[in-house]
Write a protein that holds these residues in place. Sequence first.
Motif, PDB file in Angstrom:
ATOM      1  N   MET A  66       0.826  -1.197   0.000  1.00 11.00           N
ATOM      2  CA  MET A  66       0.000   0.000   0.000  1.00 11.00           C
ATOM      3  C   MET A  66       0.867   1.257   0.000  1.00 11.00           C
ATOM      4  SD  MET A  66      -2.592   1.397   2.953  1.00 11.00           S
ATOM      5  CE  MET A  66      -1.195   1.885   3.986  1.00 11.00           C
ATOM      6  N   TRP A  67       1.896   1.279   0.850  1.00  9.73           N
ATOM      7  CA  TRP A  67       2.762   2.449   0.928  1.00  9.73           C
ATOM      8  C   TRP A  67       3.644   2.596  -0.310  1.00  9.73           C
ATOM      9  CZ3 TRP A  67       2.184   6.548   3.748  1.00  9.73           C
ATOM     10  CH2 TRP A  67       1.477   6.463   4.945  1.00  9.73           C
ATOM     11  N   VAL A  68       4.004   1.478  -0.934  1.00 10.92           N
ATOM     12  CA  VAL A  68       4.737   1.567  -2.212  1.00 10.92           C
ATOM     13  C   VAL A  68       3.888   2.311  -3.240  1.00 10.92           C
ATOM     14  CG1 VAL A  68       5.604   0.233  -4.172  1.00 10.92           C
ATOM     15  CG2 VAL A  68       6.190  -0.456  -1.853  1.00 10.92           C
ATOM     16  N   SER A  69       2.595   2.018  -3.261  1.00 11.20           N
ATOM     17  CA  SER A  69       1.684   2.715  -4.180  1.00 11.20           C
ATOM     18  C   SER A  69       1.518   4.177  -3.792  1.00 11.20           C
ATOM     19  CB  SER A  69       0.315   2.011  -4.188  1.00 11.20           C
ATOM     20  OG  SER A  69       0.422   0.682  -4.650  1.00 11.20           O
ATOM     21  N   VAL A  70       1.418   4.443  -2.501  1.00 14.79           N
ATOM     22  CA  VAL A  70       1.271   5.831  -2.035  1.00 14.79           C
ATOM     23  C   VAL A  70       2.490   6.666  -2.409  1.00 14.79           C
ATOM     24  CG1 VAL A  70       1.141   7.289   0.035  1.00 14.79           C
ATOM     25  CG2 VAL A  70      -0.293   5.244  -0.150  1.00 14.79           C
ATOM     26  N   PHE A  71       3.677   6.089  -2.316  1.00 15.28           N
ATOM     27  CA  PHE A  71       4.925   6.804  -2.577  1.00 15.28           C
ATOM     28  C   PHE A  71       5.331   6.808  -4.054  1.00 15.28           C
ATOM     29  CE2 PHE A  71       6.279   5.796   2.007  1.00 15.28           C
ATOM     30  CZ  PHE A  71       5.920   7.072   2.436  1.00 15.28           C
ATOM     31  N   SER A  94       4.855   8.647  -9.939  1.00 13.08           N
ATOM     32  CA  SER A  94       3.963   9.044 -11.038  1.00 13.08           C
ATOM     33  C   SER A  94       2.499   9.059 -10.626  1.00 13.08           C
ATOM     34  CB  SER A  94       4.143   8.102 -12.238  1.00 13.08           C
ATOM     35  OG  SER A  94       5.474   8.143 -12.704  1.00 13.08           O
ATOM     36  N   TYR A  95       2.000   7.949 -10.095  1.00 11.09           N
ATOM     37  CA  TYR A  95       0.582   7.861  -9.753  1.00 11.09           C
ATOM     38  C   TYR A  95       0.340   7.753  -8.249  1.00 11.09           C
ATOM     39  CZ  TYR A  95       1.691   2.840  -9.596  1.00 11.09           C
ATOM     40  OH  TYR A  95       2.250   1.618  -9.321  1.00 11.09           O
ATOM     41  N   GLY A  96       1.343   7.958  -7.444  1.00  9.33           N
ATOM     42  CA  GLY A  96       1.190   7.860  -5.992  1.00  9.33           C
ATOM     43  C   GLY A  96       0.282   8.927  -5.415  1.00  9.33           C
ATOM     44  N   VAL A  97      -0.488   8.551  -4.400  1.00  4.75           N
ATOM     45  CA  VAL A  97      -1.432   9.471  -3.772  1.00  4.75           C
ATOM     46  C   VAL A  97      -0.725  10.669  -3.157  1.00  4.75           C
ATOM     47  CG1 VAL A  97      -3.143   9.697  -1.923  1.00  4.75           C
ATOM     48  CG2 VAL A  97      -3.086   7.628  -3.325  1.00  4.75           C
ATOM     49  N   LEU A 112      10.764   6.646  -2.748  1.00  9.30           N
ATOM     50  CA  LEU A 112      11.513   5.411  -2.519  1.00  9.30           C
ATOM     51  C   LEU A 112      12.663   5.225  -3.502  1.00  9.30           C
ATOM     52  CD1 LEU A 112       8.575   2.923  -1.813  1.00  9.30           C
ATOM     53  CD2 LEU A 112      10.040   4.094  -0.147  1.00  9.30           C
ATOM     54  N   GLY A 113      12.826   6.170  -4.424  1.00  8.14           N
ATOM     55  CA  GLY A 113      13.880   6.066  -5.427  1.00  8.14           C
ATOM     56  C   GLY A 113      15.003   7.054  -5.247  1.00  8.14           C
ATOM     57  N   ASP A 114      14.768   8.100  -4.466  1.00  9.05           N
ATOM     58  CA  ASP A 114      15.786   9.118  -4.205  1.00  9.05           C
ATOM     59  C   ASP A 114      16.604   8.689  -2.987  1.00  9.05           C
ATOM     60  OD1 ASP A 114      17.302  11.338  -3.555  1.00  9.05           O
ATOM     61  OD2 ASP A 114      15.697  12.767  -3.970  1.00  9.05           O
ATOM     62  N   PRO A 115      17.910   8.491  -3.147  1.00  7.14           N
ATOM     63  CA  PRO A 115      18.743   8.008  -2.028  1.00  7.14           C
ATOM     64  C   PRO A 115      18.675   8.884  -0.785  1.00  7.14           C
ATOM     65  CG  PRO A 115      19.952   7.850  -4.087  1.00  7.14           C
ATOM     66  CD  PRO A 115      18.695   8.606  -4.390  1.00  7.14           C
ATOM     67  N   SER A 116      18.451  10.178  -0.962  1.00  8.23           N
ATOM     68  CA  SER A 116      18.426  11.086   0.190  1.00  8.23           C
ATOM     69  C   SER A 116      17.089  11.086   0.923  1.00  8.23           C
ATOM     70  CB  SER A 116      18.758  12.516  -0.262  1.00  8.23           C
ATOM     71  OG  SER A 116      17.773  12.997  -1.163  1.00  8.23           O
ATOM     72  N   MET A 171       9.460  -3.313   0.330  1.00  2.00           N
ATOM     73  CA  MET A 171       9.336  -1.960  -0.204  1.00  2.00           C
ATOM     74  C   MET A 171      10.516  -1.540  -1.076  1.00  2.00           C
ATOM     75  SD  MET A 171       7.525   0.241   2.861  1.00  2.00           S
ATOM     76  CE  MET A 171       7.407   1.666   1.765  1.00  2.00           C
ATOM     77  N   THR A 172      11.740  -1.811  -0.644  1.00  2.00           N
ATOM     78  CA  THR A 172      12.907  -1.318  -1.384  1.00  2.00           C
ATOM     79  C   THR A 172      13.954  -2.390  -1.639  1.00  2.00           C
ATOM     80  OG1 THR A 172      14.111  -0.686   0.628  1.00  2.00           O
ATOM     81  CG2 THR A 172      12.621   0.961  -0.312  1.00  2.00           C
ATOM     82  N   ASN A 173      13.916  -3.474  -0.859  1.00  2.00           N
ATOM     83  CA  ASN A 173      14.942  -4.521  -0.915  1.00  2.00           C
ATOM     84  C   ASN A 173      16.350  -3.950  -0.750  1.00  2.00           C
ATOM     85  OD1 ASN A 173      15.728  -7.196  -1.041  1.00  2.00           O
ATOM     86  ND2 ASN A 173      15.885  -7.237  -3.264  1.00  2.00           N
TER      87      ASN A 173
END
Length: 294
Positions: free
Chosen positions: A122-127, A130-133, A151-155, A236-238
């Motif tokens: 659910m949180w992967v979709s929220v974050f 492109s289409y995250g809430v 979840l893609g920005d290292p910082s 979520m990120t592995n």
Amino acid sequence: MHKLMSNRWTITWLVAPGLTLFLFMVCFPILMSVYYGTTNWTGLGEYQSVGFANYQKVLFDDPIFWRSLWNALLLLLATLLLQHPVAILFAILITRAGRLEKTFRTIFFIPAVISIVVTSKMWVSVFHPSYGVLNKVLEQLGLASLKQDWLGDPSVAIWSLIFVIMWQGFGYALLLYYAGLQGIPKDLYEAAELDGAGKVTLYTRVVVPLLSPMIRVAVIIAVTTCLKQMETVFLMTNGGPGSTTQFLGNYLYKTAFSSSLYGYGNAISVIFVIICLIITVIMNRALKKDVGQF
């Protein structure tokens, strides 16, 4: 009963089954991990002894291991400094909610009983960038400049992950403190109020000190939970992007089973256990003093 328990053979027979189970289920696997940590075994086939090379590499030449440990400590600090104080505050507010007490208690505990797989996805979709809430809401509020690849920005990714983990565990912390508050006699509240204590003084000088035994339990649970965190990270990120969100449990799993470095993975697990024991002993000693008595 006293005569029965004073018989050494009786005590031995009573203790033996549990002790045997403990030795074979806990001690023996740990000793085997120590041994396999000195080999180059891939999990299948033959292997050779490499001495303490794996342990030396983990301690002195593995930046991902130390990054994983650092992330676990970040989560622990955030949990102790943010989640638990907020949990104590909300537990106090719930006890004063009257008829809505059960309703609020249920609402806050919902994330703790939902499957980690469900909440993580659910949180992967929220974050999602492109289409995250979350980004959609920020855009609608005119705050498009705050949109992130959460979840893609290292910082940013590590803080997003820490937020989700704390959100998932908030209900457990709240329940512990709520149970602790229920054990405080109502007479103490009345006595403090008769002595002229205001609301702030009542809770900071009376209630919170009396919660110290429960705080100790909650802190120890938080330490072990943060150090062995894996499921949410894996789902979520592995550990990505790169290794910026890697945690010890997930790194151990990837090393031993995904990369087939079984010997090196066992070396990580042994050092991991030692670190957990050291931190747990330190926290136990730091929280040893009991002030919550009535």
